[in-house]
Scaffold this active site. Structure first.
Site, PDB file in Angstrom:
ATOM      1  N   ARG A  98       0.824  -1.219   0.000  1.00 14.91           N
ATOM      2  CA  ARG A  98       0.000   0.000   0.000  1.00 14.91           C
ATOM      3  C   ARG A  98       0.858   1.269   0.000  1.00 14.91           C
ATOM      4  NH1 ARG A  98      -4.977  -0.833   0.255  1.00 14.91           N
ATOM      5  NH2 ARG A  98      -5.534   1.246   0.950  1.00 14.91           N
ATOM      6  N   CYS A 122      -2.665  -5.987   2.866  1.00  8.47           N
ATOM      7  CA  CYS A 122      -3.435  -7.097   3.412  1.00  8.47           C
ATOM      8  C   CYS A 122      -4.929  -6.955   3.124  1.00  8.47           C
ATOM      9  CB  CYS A 122      -3.195  -7.167   4.911  1.00  8.47           C
ATOM     10  SG  CYS A 122      -1.520  -7.679   5.290  1.00  8.47           S
TER      11      CYS A 122
HETATM   12  N1  EPU Z   1      -9.666   4.651   5.574  1.00  6.99           N
HETATM   13  C1  EPU Z   1     -10.652   5.153   4.755  1.00  6.99           C
HETATM   14  N2  EPU Z   1     -10.279   5.941   3.712  1.00  6.99           N
HETATM   15  C2  EPU Z   1      -8.974   6.260   3.461  1.00  6.99           C
HETATM   16  C3  EPU Z   1      -7.974   5.768   4.308  1.00  6.99           C
HETATM   17  C4  EPU Z   1      -8.349   4.954   5.374  1.00  6.99           C
HETATM   18  O1  EPU Z   1     -11.836   4.872   4.959  1.00  6.99           O
HETATM   19  O2  EPU Z   1      -8.715   6.980   2.482  1.00  6.99           O
HETATM   20  C5  EPU Z   1     -10.038   3.764   6.696  1.00  6.99           C
HETATM   21  C6  EPU Z   1      -9.518   2.343   6.488  1.00  6.99           C
HETATM   22  O3  EPU Z   1     -10.361   1.591   5.641  1.00  6.99           O
HETATM   23  C7  EPU Z   1      -9.465   1.799   7.889  1.00  6.99           C
HETATM   24  C8  EPU Z   1      -9.114   3.049   8.704  1.00  6.99           C
HETATM   25  O4  EPU Z   1      -9.406   4.183   7.887  1.00  6.99           O
HETATM   26  O5  EPU Z   1     -10.722   1.348   8.282  1.00  6.99           O
HETATM   27  C9  EPU Z   1      -7.688   3.125   9.150  1.00  6.99           C
HETATM   28  O6  EPU Z   1      -6.805   2.981   8.031  1.00  6.99           O
HETATM   29  P1  EPU Z   1      -5.392   3.698   7.981  1.00  6.99           P
HETATM   30  O7  EPU Z   1      -5.357   4.611   6.813  1.00  6.99           O
HETATM   31  O8  EPU Z   1      -5.075   4.241   9.327  1.00  6.99           O
HETATM   32  O9  EPU Z   1      -4.427   2.470   7.696  1.00  6.99           O
HETATM   33  P2  EPU Z   1      -3.236   2.389   6.667  1.00  6.99           P
HETATM   34  O10 EPU Z   1      -2.466   3.645   6.655  1.00  6.99           O
HETATM   35  O11 EPU Z   1      -3.702   1.813   5.382  1.00  6.99           O
HETATM   36  C10 EPU Z   1      -1.478   1.598   8.432  1.00  6.99           C
HETATM   37  C11 EPU Z   1      -0.593   0.409   8.589  1.00  6.99           C
HETATM   38  C12 EPU Z   1      -1.415  -0.790   8.978  1.00  6.99           C
HETATM   39  C13 EPU Z   1      -2.129  -0.478  10.293  1.00  6.99           C
HETATM   40  C14 EPU Z   1      -2.974   0.784  10.147  1.00  6.99           C
HETATM   41  C15 EPU Z   1      -3.606   1.203  11.446  1.00  6.99           C
HETATM   42  C16 EPU Z   1       1.134   0.844   6.999  1.00  6.99           C
HETATM   43  C17 EPU Z   1       1.796   0.475   5.729  1.00  6.99           C
HETATM   44  N3  EPU Z   1       0.069   0.144   7.332  1.00  6.99           N
HETATM   45  O12 EPU Z   1      -2.371   1.260   7.388  1.00  6.99           O
HETATM   46  O13 EPU Z   1      -0.523  -1.850   9.186  1.00  6.99           O
HETATM   47  O14 EPU Z   1      -2.953  -1.557  10.633  1.00  6.99           O
HETATM   48  O15 EPU Z   1      -2.150   1.859   9.671  1.00  6.99           O
HETATM   49  O16 EPU Z   1      -2.633   1.441  12.407  1.00  6.99           O
HETATM   50  O17 EPU Z   1       1.583   1.744   7.714  1.00  6.99           O
HETATM   51  C18 EPU Z   1       0.332  -3.987   8.906  1.00  6.99           C
HETATM   52  O18 EPU Z   1       1.447  -3.512   9.211  1.00  6.99           O
HETATM   53  O19 EPU Z   1       0.125  -5.230   8.784  1.00  6.99           O
HETATM   54  C19 EPU Z   1      -0.789  -3.103   8.683  1.00  6.99           C
HETATM   55  C20 EPU Z   1      -1.928  -3.493   8.114  1.00  6.99           C
END
Ligand code: EPU
Length: 451
Positions: A98, A122
């Protein structure tokens, strides 16, 4: 798939010492930030994991020279010749991670255009990118979504803006930071994520010359600057990996010292670990964030004997209990007496892995309701996002297929805790986020082998 399998002879407690390196969820973003500098950046303690390889590949495609530094785990990024890459070349990385979404702002600043491949990561829910796109558009980007990927341009440049996130998304906060630092004027981000990895990214950007204020109540203010230089940075340790090994120690009745683990970033986890009946000792006697690689202690986690206790927990944004800590810990909760409740409020579909634990003898029931805590965004919708875990359950061996990174690690822990020989398929996925996990398992006395 058949050669991507690990045979796990379970029933042996994990015992010993392993080390965690820089946090995956900071390292990969700091690598993207190197694109913003006009001189080389140096990052230490970079783990050898798949997500790092993907970002390195994308940086190299865009002309960043990436070389290994003198220290093990040190990478140097030279962005002197940043250039466009073809969509075909970029698409080789489609579906693999991502992180590519975070190239938008830096590439728009450096090249005036960007192409972002279809994202991977994931499968733990729909994972939309609407917040990212809304924010980029507010900065002045023109975003064109096509079936092959996303094309972006910034015909009038990128300008500071006021933006309030509907939810404190980690990725969208990073997107805004990486775009705002070189945008003209001031950006105010409300309802921002403030995870330790975000604060560490802010430290990286500040070292580069950015002006970023973190106010109370999730407000971040970024004053755009005309240029940024490279950085030298040692990242915060991986608190997700550290917690995963802690859960493995507890579930197998063992004792694992995680060198490099930092108490300050894991406080919420440590409280839950102790409430469940796990024991830990902080063996790191240095003040927080002191660099002395190879010299450090960490945190020692163990099962003190006796019965574990059921708990109710809710995953949340920082400083809450991380969603990525949930799956490994649930394996230990299958061994606790009574009914544990887990309410997953960050991702709507992050409990599917419990089917595999049930197949191994656990008793876990999932519900659509918000159980045990405050109602969340997923309540009264069709998402099974709460779980009740009845224990203690005797786990037995099974053949398992790994669905995603963190669930994958929980499958491994379950196989290690179970009596008998399990076959865990799809284990290469674990290399996305856990460096040398097979070597670490062996170092801890686990009986695992490739068939
Ligand atoms: N969301 C939206 N719209 C968006 C962005 C996010 O609805 O445009 C929602 C997501 O669907 C989710 C929530 O907001 O329900 C939180 O998502 P977030 O954007 O915080 O997650 P991310 O940045 O995609 C990162 C980590 C994840 C971790 C989450 C929460 C990375 C590469 N990934 O994901 O880590 O679970 O923050 O802390 O930094 C992992 O390492 O296995 C992993 C999944």
């Amino acid at each position: 798939m058949t050669d991507d399998v690990l045979v796990v002879h379970g029933g042996t407690p994990l015992n010993g010492q392993i080390r965690v390196r820089g946090a995956k969820n900071l390292v990969s973003k700091a690598m993207v930030a190197a694109l913003l500098g006009d001189s080389p950046s140096r990052l230490f303690d970079v783990p050898r994991i798949r997500d790092v390889e993907v970002v390195r590949g994308l940086l190299e495609l865009h002309g960043v020279k990436v070389t290994d530094g003198a220290e093990d785990g040190e990478l140097v990024f030279d962005p002197a010749n940043v250039e466009s890459a073809s969509t075909d070349e970029i698409n080789v990385h489609a579906g693999s991670s991502r992180i590519p979404i975070l190239f938008c702002g830096p590439l728009l600043h450096r090249l005036g255009h960007a192409f972002i491949p279809d994202l991977g990561g994931c499968h733990i829910g729909p994972r939309p990118i609407d917040f990212h796109i809304q924010a980029l558009r507010q900065f002045g980007a023109v975003v064109d979504k096509t079936p092959e990927g996303m094309h972006l341009t910034a015909p009038t440049g990128l300008h500071g803006t006021k933006f309030e996130l509907p939810y404190p998304s980690v990725g969208a906060t990073e997107q805004v930071l990486l775009t705002a630092v070189l945008a003209e004027g001031v950006t105010e981000l409300r309802n921002a994520a403030v995870e330790p990895e975000i604060i560490d990214l802010i430290c990286v950007l500040q070292k580069m010359g950015a002006i970023i204020k973190v106010h109370t109540d999730r407000v971040i203010e970024i004053q755009g600057v005309a240029r940024l230089s490279g950085y030298t940075h040692r990242p915060i340790p991986d608190r997700i990996e550290a917690a995963s090994w802690a859960a493995a120690a507890l579930a197998t009745g063992g004792r694992v010292e995680v060198l490099g683990a930092e108490q300050a970033d894991m406080m919420t986890f440590l409280n839950v670990f102790r409430s469940v009946g796990g024991a830990y000792e902080v063996t790191d006697t240095r003040p927080p964030r002191v660099d002395s690689p190879g010299q450090e202690g960490g945190i020692r986690f163990w099962h003190p004997g006796g019965e574990l206790r059921a708990v109710a927990l809710e995953t949340d944004v920082h400083p809450g209990f991380m969603t990525d800590w949930q799956q490994p810990l649930v394996v230990a909760l299958t061994q606790a007496r009574g009914l544990s409740i887990v309410h997953e409020t960050v991702y709507e579909q992050r409990l599917g892995y419990t089917d595999a634990l049930n197949k191994m003898g656990a008793t876990i029931q999932v519900y659509r309701d918000c159980l045990g805590g405050t109602p969340c965004r997923f309540g009264r919708r069709n998402f099974k996002h709460s779980a009740v875990i009845a224990g203690p359950a005797k786990l037995h061996a099974a053949d398992l297929v790994i669905p995603d990174l963190r669930a994958g690690f929980s499958h491994l822990i379950a196989a290690l805790a179970a009596e008998g020989t399990s076959r865990v398929y799809g284990v290469d996925l674990i290399n996305r986020g856990y460096e040398d996990f097979e070597a670490k398992l062996s170092a801890l006395g686990a009986h695992v082998e490739r068939p």
